[in-house]
Design a protein around this motif. Structure first.
Motif, mmCIF file in Angstrom:
data_model
loop_
_atom_site.group_PDB
_atom_site.id
_atom_site.type_symbol
_atom_site.label_atom_id
_atom_site.label_comp_id
_atom_site.label_asym_id
_atom_site.label_seq_id
_atom_site.Cartn_x
_atom_site.Cartn_y
_atom_site.Cartn_z
ATOM 1 N N GLY A 150 -18.176 35.334 30.879
ATOM 2 C CA GLY A 150 -17.978 34.140 30.073
ATOM 3 C C GLY A 150 -17.286 33.064 30.867
ATOM 4 O O GLY A 150 -17.773 31.935 30.990
ATOM 5 N N THR B 203 -19.530 30.743 25.915
ATOM 6 C CA THR B 203 -19.241 31.817 26.860
ATOM 7 C C THR B 203 -17.741 32.052 26.985
ATOM 8 O O THR B 203 -17.304 33.186 27.120
ATOM 9 N N THR C 201 -15.647 31.648 24.569
ATOM 10 C CA THR C 201 -15.304 32.390 23.361
ATOM 11 C C THR C 201 -15.695 33.853 23.522
ATOM 12 O O THR C 201 -14.970 34.754 23.094
ATOM 13 N N LEU C 202 -16.844 34.051 24.161
ATOM 14 C CA LEU C 202 -17.293 35.422 24.447
ATOM 15 C C LEU C 202 -16.232 36.156 25.252
ATOM 16 O O LEU C 202 -15.886 37.306 24.956
ATOM 17 N N THR C 203 -15.694 35.491 26.258
ATOM 18 C CA THR C 203 -14.664 36.115 27.082
ATOM 19 C C THR C 203 -13.450 36.502 26.260
ATOM 20 O O THR C 203 -12.968 37.627 26.331
ATOM 21 N N CYS D 196 -13.115 37.017 23.068
ATOM 22 C CA CYS D 196 -13.359 38.101 22.114
ATOM 23 C C CYS D 196 -13.539 39.433 22.832
ATOM 24 O O CYS D 196 -12.958 40.446 22.450
ATOM 25 N N ALA D 197 -14.364 39.429 23.888
ATOM 26 C CA ALA D 197 -14.659 40.692 24.564
ATOM 27 C C ALA D 197 -13.411 41.239 25.227
ATOM 28 O O ALA D 197 -13.201 42.454 25.257
ATOM 29 N N ALA E 209 -24.780 39.590 28.320
ATOM 30 C CA ALA E 209 -24.136 39.283 27.050
ATOM 31 C C ALA E 209 -24.214 37.797 26.760
ATOM 32 O O ALA E 209 -24.387 37.391 25.603
ATOM 33 N N VAL E 210 -24.127 36.982 27.803
ATOM 34 C CA VAL E 210 -24.241 35.532 27.599
ATOM 35 C C VAL E 210 -25.610 35.206 27.006
ATOM 36 O O VAL E 210 -25.729 34.390 26.080
ATOM 37 N N ILE F 46 -25.591 36.143 23.336
ATOM 38 C CA ILE F 46 -24.807 35.187 22.561
ATOM 39 C C ILE F 46 -25.558 33.863 22.421
ATOM 40 O O ILE F 46 -25.608 33.250 21.351
ATOM 41 N N TYR G 79 -16.119 37.270 16.913
ATOM 42 C CA TYR G 79 -16.949 36.128 17.318
ATOM 43 C C TYR G 79 -17.437 35.359 16.102
ATOM 44 O O TYR G 79 -17.420 34.128 16.074
#
Lengths: 175, 464, 267, 456
Positions: D83, D105, D107-109, D111-112, D262-263, D266, D414
């Motif tokens: 992300g 991305t 936000t992905l970071t 959360c993950a 994952a990106v 998403i 997310y």
């Protein structure tokens, strides 16, 4: 006559730039009495009135060193407080101190950069200040801080001449 | 939103700026006999050194009494691998700049591409150095003698991958020089030797739309091919060590480390070549502080990753503390402390901390100093990765380079320089059409209170 | 031409390399019980494989002494058997000329123990007397030490254990009963060491040679296991310590164990 | 050949489009939140069961001390990596197309990484004592052991989490200011507080740009260090198959690989659920596809290089685990080869595929299946064939539930965050809008961009 701020709202970059230049030239405004507001950043120098020095890089560098020192104390120093041997390794081995010092360097440097940036931006500040909600919808605001009515009228005129979509006065705090 | 005047600069204005009729003429744009003499002198010195190296190899070692002298053979192999790595790294760097559409790459590409010509020496040298000496590949164990030409052995992959990588480099160099050869062809006097020569080289290059499109497509394919073969050949070079039975070379990080080191060396060489070219092509301003700036930043990144790989190698041995791994790390530092220091300064300290400061990396002389340090560091690394493994078996004394070994070392370095000196007589060292292309793609526009640079977005290389 | 293994061996025994003398940490720091800066005790064990019959008495004695839970057949089958000392059995040769070889493996109390530095909370560490100590109370159960032990002698309490009536009355009061979620392993019967030390201190004398021994050594019918202070030449373990038959398990890992095995003498 | 530029959008239109996910809430959002929430809830219940029973609930045993929680930890830390990479590296490379992707991305970071951070706590034997690993002295003045790679790990995760939240929040401030003007009621109060009084003066923008320059350059070594240290958790041990000095860069590559996958997932989900077809274009899928393709090559290089070097050396103590992996884990290995190499290579090679969002979603899922399997083959086979003791591990319902719970937690976080932040960075998108244009050259129109100032 109380202090007031004239806020010109522009649709085009070029109009705003010309208004800024006029206020600076004909209007005789000092740098600290002018302010550009927009909801997007422009390439460097396109629309700028702020000339204050930015010291973020220095702050980051200084705090990187603080972080390194902190990391060394954390990984190497705390182990010396209570000596526990293990695995035939030194009590405070350089590689692990290096790793922790590196992590702490990053943590301190980045956090310091963020806090210093907020400090230099004079944020957070929730007081009501000169603003117009249309700026967030894409207009470019040029704010001129005027000491008296005469200056304000002149500034209004200059903004209109430059092609402002709207010009209004705002009595709220300038900065 | 932008002004409507055309972004395209006419090719004519570029053509006018190229006022020479031969590559060498371009090098010497004022008729200066002294510089020509200097170049000739340099060529002579290089030829002399190369010959001396040859004599050293054949006379002193091959037919002499030093066939089993490890210090002699190691240094020659170390220096050959060093230059092979660098010359391939240069082509790979050029390919990397193309594939990432670096807008500042155009004057630099040809300088880097010429590096691949060094590979021409390979077929001459490699057999002498590798095959005549069982000790070289065997690394102390004669059982490996028969492995040299086994198809499944790393030495065969070496020949294959290094050969392919150089071949790809030569093709790229030739293809991208075609339009420039055509200019030289058209400018040469009717019936002259040059006319004949460049007619052969340039064929019927006319710059038709079709030809340009094919060239671009070929460039794209070659660039990808070069990067692949570069990684492949450097990896196999690493495997030479990591797959050897000597357990302390069994380090799986050698392959990526060597790939990276070559790139670091290529960056250093690029800075040096750029500076020299700038001195020769006085006043033309092909290379400016932007180039130094960008190469310097690139060097910071690669230097950091270099340290990262080295540190991983060291840390794993330190933490695991398995004797056979840890001993090699120890013998490196305890037997050759100066070289270790040079390696760390050259590959990490200088390129990272030196280039981190914009004021330093934009200074040509400072940048060149850093680059020289990088080359020294890389040479030290080659030596350290190859030689200390022998330390327990031969003792330090046997591993210190002898005088003929030093002659060989400089002889191989002279080969590299000689390649360049010969090449610039026939190949334009700056790609004229590249410069032209770059000028048609970048323009200045007024925006607000400032001037911004506008660029045409290139479509990716492989999509033409 | 020597092969790689021999080279490694040559190197580790050579004067230039850090051979055994260096890898073995003779001078452990921070000992309270030192004499001129050097500890006077180093607990060690020798296991004579020539004497071992593979009777598993050591395992049983250890379980009784150290409150080792009995996990039952099901759990044992799933690899969660608790044994602080285990007798490994290896078959040599093929039928009909088969030979069984036995090797009791307790915690090796390595001087360069791979399990020690990896613990994030210092739950396992090296004590001045050469013991690889384990503080159950401090253990959070990351199990990294278990992974990093090449001898696989660290047991993890996967579940809470219980002792059925009347076995709960048989627990050794000198030994902690471990909670679920902590690591445990052979301690060289540290409770016996401490009891002997307290006794000798109370009587105002030095420890006598072979005054006490570990549960496994005590229970071993053929006396294959010898335990004691290898720093004191009067202990029997010191006499066996430099026996020509000596070898140490997985010596090439450089862990420098405090357990020495004596090779089987072939007919 | 050139990508068709989107129809220029007015600022107001962009504002409306990009705040729609906050201003309008449909039943579908609640349904998705509920779905993820209940999966997460189930995982949490199973966690409670595990605390009550002990770590043995996962079915681990003696040589295989680490299993699904660690696999999950490595996996989610990997997902978290890309992300920031996408937004930091693309920012560094001046890739204009990053602008639509940075926020989602980042936000992905966040959360993950939150999910990854849960697993070390979940994995330890006495979960309730997790705080003993924090940097403070206990009542006997004993600090934690900084020689342990696990503590390096704990440090690296906290540093990365802190810095990536800073990175994420710094970009959000101007967008919160826009939201302040566009929302009512309690939301308005919330955003007024969150935007810290941002007005968009040039003083503020200049600082924000410099701040981003610093953050962008410095967060790259931070995320590299995170996964490096995750690799070192294994590399520092002396377990054959783990003790490998290539693990650090190999793990970083693996993390980038799964993270880019994952990106893609998403991107597809956000695009579909918030109707952002005008903002997330096929071009973006195309470019991420190319990034993914090059990372896949790099990852394969390390993946093969690691096993290869052990295999070639034929060292008996180093090869048992490899044989075990090739036999006992051949199906997992096949999953890696098919989903991690075959599928992405064959699909990403075609421009048409790269430009078809739903196919790229499949690629993203495929890559993540492969990378999860890869983590299985990293964590399990090596200790299963340790030097003296061999064992086997079979996942059971507890492990699988917790793995599902992790997906639930991630989805829950997310989905929840996407209700409070503009999922495409409004100011960055609009900045890009005035940095691009068309110029007439000869017979055609060519897209041109303003060259961004160099960072750092």
């Amino acid at each position: 006559m109380a202090e007031t701020t004239v806020l010109g709202l522009f649709e085009e970059i070029e109009q705003a730039a010309s208004a800024l230049n006029r206020l600076r030239g004909e209007g005789g405004k000092a740098t600290e009495d002018l302010m550009v507001m927009s909801s997007v950043p422009f390439p460097e120098g396109v629309l700028e009135s702020d000339k204050s020095p930015i010291r973020l890089t220095t702050v980051t560098a200084v705090f990187a060193f603080v972080g390194i020192a902190f990391g060394i104390l954390l990984a190497g120093g705390t182990a010396q407080l209570y000596l526990i041997p293990g695995g035939g390794k030194p009590i405070s081995p350089a590689p692990s101190i290096g790793i922790i010092a590196y992590e702490m360097m990053m943590l301190f440097a980045l956090t310091a950069a963020f806090i210093a940036a907020l400090y230099e931006m004079r944020l957070p500040s929730w007081r009501s200040k000169v603003y117009d909600t249309r700026i967030s919808e894409g207009l470019i605001g040029i704010a001129a801080h005027c000491a008296d009515e005469e200056q304000a009228e002149k500034a209004e005129q200059l903004c209109r001449d430059a092609g402002a979509a709207d010009v209004r006065r705002d009595a709220r705090a300038f900065e | 939103m932008f002004d409507n005047d055309n972004i395209l600069t006419s090719p004519r204005s570029i053509a006018l700026s190229v006022d020479a009729s031969s590559p060498l003429q371009l090098v010497l744009d004022e008729p200066q006999q002294s510089r020509l003499t200097k170049l000739r002198l340099m060529t002579l010195i290089c030829v002399g050194l190369v010959l001396a190296a040859g004599v050293a190899i054949y006379g002193y070692a091959y037919f002499g009494h030093h066939r089993n002298d490890p210090s002699f053979w190691h240094i020659s192999l170390v220096s050959l691998l060093f230059w092979i790595g660098l010359s391939q790294g240069m082509v790979a760097l050029s390919a990397l700049l193309r594939i990432t559409h670096a807008s500042w790459r155009y004057p630099l590409n040809r300088l880097l591409d010429i590096g691949s010509l060094f590979g021409l020496w390979g077929p001459l040298l490699l057999p002498v150095l590798v095959i005549t000496r069982r000790q070289i590949y065997a690394l102390g164990s004669s059982d490996y003698r028969d492995n040299v030409w086994r198809l499944s052995g790393p030495i065969f992959w070496d020949a294959l991958t290094i050969g392919t990588a150089f071949l790809a480099g030569w093709m790229l160099l030739y293809l991208t020089s075609l339009p420039d050869f055509a200019i030289l062809r058209d400018r040469a006097g009717e019936g002259s030797k040059e006319k004949k020569f460049y007619t052969r080289l340039a064929w019927f290059w006319r710059g038709s739309e079709h030809q340009w499109r094919v060239l671009r497509r070929a460039e794209g394919v070659l660039v990808v091919g070069i990067l692949t073969t570069f990684v492949g050949s450097q990896t196999v070079l690493g495997w030479d060590f990591q797959l050897a039975a000597a357990r302390n070379w069994d380090s799986s990080i050698f392959a990526p480390l060597y790939t990276l080191s070559s790139l670091l060396g290529a960056l250093a060489l690029a800075v040096l070549l750029m500076t020299i070219a700038n001195r020769i092509l006085r006043g033309r301003g092909f290379f400016n502080s932007e180039h130094y700036n960008n190469l310097g930043r690139f060097m910071v990144a690669i230097g950091l990753v270099w340290f990262y790989f080295r540190f991983c190698d060291y840390l794993t041995a330190w933490y695991g503390h398995l004797p056979e791994e840890w001993l090699i790390q120890q013998s490196r530092t305890s037997t050759f402390p100066v070289l270790v220091l040079l390696m760390i300064i050259g590959c990490f300290g200088a390129p990272v901390f030196g280039n981190m400061i914009p004021a330093i990396r934009k200074q040509p002389w400072a940048s060149c100093t850093i680059s020289l340090l990088v080359l020294v560091g890389l040479a030290a690394q080659r030596y350290l990765d190859t030689v200390p493994t022998f330390a327990p078996r031969y003792g330090t004394q046997a591993l210190l380079p002898t005088l003929p070994a030093i002659v060989v070392f400089f002889g191989i370095a002279a080969m590299f320089i000689l390649t360049y000196l010969l090449a610039i007589r026939y190949i334009p060292i700056i790609s004229w059409w590249g410069i032209g292309k770059s000028q048609t793609r970048i323009a200045q526009r007024k925006m607000g209170n400032t001037i911004v640079t506008v660029m045409v977005e290139d479509p990716p290389l492989w999509e033409t | 031409m020597p092969d790689a293994k021999e080279l490694a061996a040559e190197r580790s025994s050579g004067p230039s390399g850090s051979g055994e003398g260096q890898l073995e940490r003779d001078s452990l720091p921070y000992s309270k019980d030192t004499e001129g800066g050097r500890p006077t005790r180093k607990w060690a064990m020798t296991i004579d494989l020539d004497r071992c019959t593979g009777c598993h008495a050591c395992e049983t004695a250890c379980a009784a002494e150290n409150n080792i839970p009995v996990v039952g057949e099901q759990q044992a089958h799933q690899g969660r058997l608790h044994q602080w000392i285990r007798v490994e059995r290896y078959w040599e040769g093929s039928y009909p000329n088969v030979k069984a070889r036995f090797m009791p493996i307790p915690c090796q109390h390595c001087d360069n123990a791979p399990c020690e530095p990896v613990c994030p909370v210092y739950a396992t560490y090296h004590n001045p007397e050469g013991l690889n100590a384990m503080a159950y109370n401090r253990c959070v159960g990351t199990r990294y030490c278990g992974n990093n032990c090449p001898y696989d002698v660290r047991m993890f309490n996967w579940f809470e254990h219980s002792w059925d009536e009347p076995l709960n009355q048989h627990l050794n009061p000198d030994v902690t009963v471990r909670e679920k979620g902590v690591m445990e392993k052979c301690t060289f019967c540290v409770q016996r060491i401490r009891r002997a030390e307290e006794k000798s201190d109370a009587e105002g004398r030095e420890l006598e040679p072979d005054e006490f021994t570990t549960a496994c050594a005590q229970a071993c019918p053929p006396k294959a296991i010898t335990f004691g202070n290898v720093k004191d030449d009067r202990w029997s373990v010191s006499k066996l310590w430099n026996d020509p038959r000596r070898f140490r398990l997985l010596e090439e890992l450089g862990t420098s164990p405090a357990v020495v095995y004596l090779k089987t003498v072939e007919d | 050949m050139y990508d068709e530029l989107p129809v220029p959008l007015t600022a107001a239109q962009v504002n409306t489009d990009l705040t729609r996910n906050i201003t309008q809430t449909g039943w579908l959002w609640w349904a998705i939140l509920g779905l993820f929430g209940s999966v997460f809830g189930w995982g949490a219940l199973v966690f409670a069961y595990q605390i009550y029973n002990g770590m043995g609930a996962y079915g681990n045993n003696r040589p295989i001390y680490w299993a699904l929680p660690i696999i999950n930890f490595v996996f989610w830390a990997g997902v978290a990596l890309s992300g920031t990479m996408i937004s930091a590296i693309l920012r560094l490379l001046h890739a204009g197309w990053r602008r639509s992707l940075t926020r989602m991305t980042e936000t992905l970071t966040v959360c993950a990484l939150a999910v990854a951070g849960v697993f070390p706590l979940l994995h330890i034997g006495r979960n309730w004592t997790f705080f003993w690993m924090l940097a403070y002295p206990n009542e006997r003045q004993l600090w934690p052991n900084y020689k342990s790679p696990l503590l390096w790990d704990a440090t690296a995760i906290s540093v990365y989490l802190t810095t990536s939240v800073i990175f994420w929040y710094s970009g959000l401030i101007p967008d919160f200011a826009i939201l302040r003007e566009r929302t009512q009621g309690w939301r308005r109060t919330l955003y007024t507080v969150l935007c810290l009084g941002w007005r968009g003066t040039d003083r503020e923008w200049r600082r924000l740009k410099v701040l981003f320059g610093i953050l962008t350059v410095m967060i790259i070594p931070v995320f590299v260090s995170l996964h490096t240290i995750v690799g070192w958790d294994f590399g520092m041990s002396i377990v054959p198959g783990w003790h490998s000095n290539i693990f650090a860069p190999y793990f970083v590559c693996g993390a980038l690989y799964s993270g880019c996958g994952a990106v893609l997932i998403i991107m597809y989900c956000v695009r579909r659920s918030f109707h952002l077809e005008q903002y997330i274009l096929p071009k973006h899928f195309d470019n991420i596809g190319k990034v993914l393709f090059s990372i896949s090559l790099l990852w394969f290089y390390f993946f093969a290089g690691d096993a290869w070097s052990d295999w070639f050396s034929r060292d008996p103590s180093h090869i048992n685990w490899l044989y075990f992996m090739f036999h006992g884990y051949k199906w997992v290995l096949a999953l890696i080869l098919v989903f991690g190499i075959l599928v992405p290579f064959s699909m990403l090679a075609f421009g048409k595929v790269r430009r078809t969002p739903w196919l790229m979603l499949l690629v993203g899922i495929s890559v993540n299946i492969a990378m999860f399997s890869e983590r299985v083959t990293v964590v399990i086979p090596a200790p299963s064939r340790n030097i003296l003791t061999w064992g086997n591990y079979t996942p059971n319902w507890v492990g699988i539930s917790v793995t599902a719970g992790a997906i639930g937690l991630f989805g829950f976080l997310y989905t929840l965050l996407s209700k409070f932040i503009p999922i495409v960075s409004i100011w960055e998108f609009r900045e890009g809008d005035h940095a691009e244009g068309l110029e007439r050259v000869g017979g055609g129109e060519m897209p041109v961009v303003i060259r961004e100032e160099a960072i750092g």
